[in-house]
Design a protein around this motif. Structure first.
Motif, PDB file in Angstrom:
ATOM      1  N   SER A  90      47.544   2.963  41.358  1.00 18.96           N
ATOM      2  CA  SER A  90      46.121   2.835  41.675  1.00 18.96           C
ATOM      3  C   SER A  90      45.522   4.179  42.055  1.00 18.96           C
ATOM      4  O   SER A  90      44.383   4.500  41.669  1.00 18.96           O
ATOM      5  CB  SER A  90      45.923   1.835  42.814  1.00 18.96           C
ATOM      6  N   ASP A  91      46.274   4.975  42.800  1.00 16.64           N
ATOM      7  CA  ASP A  91      45.795   6.308  43.199  1.00 16.64           C
ATOM      8  C   ASP A  91      45.551   7.182  41.971  1.00 16.64           C
ATOM      9  O   ASP A  91      44.541   7.909  41.906  1.00 16.64           O
ATOM     10  CB  ASP A  91      46.807   6.979  44.128  1.00 16.64           C
ATOM     11  N   GLU A  92      46.475   7.125  41.009  1.00 15.87           N
ATOM     12  CA  GLU A  92      46.304   7.947  39.813  1.00 15.87           C
ATOM     13  C   GLU A  92      45.133   7.459  38.970  1.00 15.87           C
ATOM     14  O   GLU A  92      44.377   8.269  38.420  1.00 15.87           O
ATOM     15  CB  GLU A  92      47.595   7.932  38.975  1.00 15.87           C
ATOM     16  N   ASN A 125      50.512   0.925  44.414  1.00 20.75           N
ATOM     17  CA  ASN A 125      49.537   1.780  45.100  1.00 20.75           C
ATOM     18  C   ASN A 125      49.502   3.177  44.490  1.00 20.75           C
ATOM     19  O   ASN A 125      48.423   3.784  44.351  1.00 20.75           O
ATOM     20  CB  ASN A 125      49.861   1.865  46.589  1.00 20.75           C
TER      21      ASN A 125
END
Length: 241
Positions: A136-138, A133
């Motif tokens: 994915s955020d980056e 996660n």
């Protein structure tokens, strides 16, 4: 406690005392939270003045090896160094080492990506949803309209997450520290030439490989990222017409 109270030379008295106490800490002769002898005791044992001992203690405190506490039960105590504190020191030292020495850019690229490659098998095996996660955020951030500085920060966080995914604190300390030290320097040299969307796409493929626990695929993507970095470095060195 087993500090080696060896004969002290005239030059650098406080440095020698600090080194003797530091060695005792590093060797385990002095344990975490152990109280050191008083300044007077240390001065007597080393055969120096209290002022010299005080200077030695300042050196050790500056290295975060000891701390001072006041009160009846106070004194100087062996400090516990956290991973975060040690990583900060590693990052600073690595940046100074690169900045102060004539290290070829190719050597820095080679070292940086070999270190990360050592993480990939464990990262694929031990990664959790938290790391996936975070990656994915980056990637989502990198697909937006980030400044060069913010993109660099995100890039460092992304690759540091791979080290974290190994679940090995010592490996994470070594590799994340190296990434935090070297990646910004590389980004500073090639940021005007790089295609941010291309890098974000490679990061997406890397995240997918870790999600599938495919270390071979992850290595292939890392090799492609390293090759792209070398390509940008070569373009940067190419003389302008």
């Amino acid at each position: 406690m087993a500090i080696e109270y060896q004969a002290i030379r005239k030059e650098g008295l406080s440095t020698q005392i600090a080194n003797a106490i530091r060695k005792a800490i590093m060797d385990g002769a002095l344990s975490v939270e152990e109280r050191l002898p008083s300044e007077t005791e240390l001065a007597d044992r080393f055969g120096v003045s209290r002022a010299t001992v005080r200077e030695a203690m300042k050196r050790l405190a500056a290295q975060n090896l000891i701390r001072s506490e006041r009160g009846a039960s106070g004194g100087a105590f062996v400090n516990r160094i956290t991973f975060d504190e040690a990583r900060d020191d590693l990052v600073s030292t690595t940046r100074l080492l690169i900045g102060m020495n004539d290290i070829p850019f190719e050597d820095a690229i080679e070292a940086r990506y070999l270190l990360e490659a050592s993480c990939l098998p464990l990262a694929c095996e031990n990664r959790g949803n938290e790391e996936l996660n975070a990656m994915s955020d980056e990637i989502a951030l990198q697909g937006g309209d980030l400044s060069d500085e913010d993109f660099c920060d995100s890039d460092v966080r992304f690759h540091s997450t791979i080290a974290k995914a190994t679940g090995n604190p010592l490996l994470m300390f070594q590799v994340a520290g190296a990434i935090e030290a070297m990646q910004p320097l590389m980004n500073m040299l090639v940021y005007r030439l790089r295609d941010k969307k291309h890098i974000a796409g490679l990061h997406g493929q890397m995240q997918a490989a870790l999600k599938e626990r495919d270390a071979a695929a992850a290595q292939t993507i890392l090799d492609e990222i390293a090759a792209y970095t070398r390509q940008l470095a070569a373009l940067r060195r190419k003389p302008k017409d």
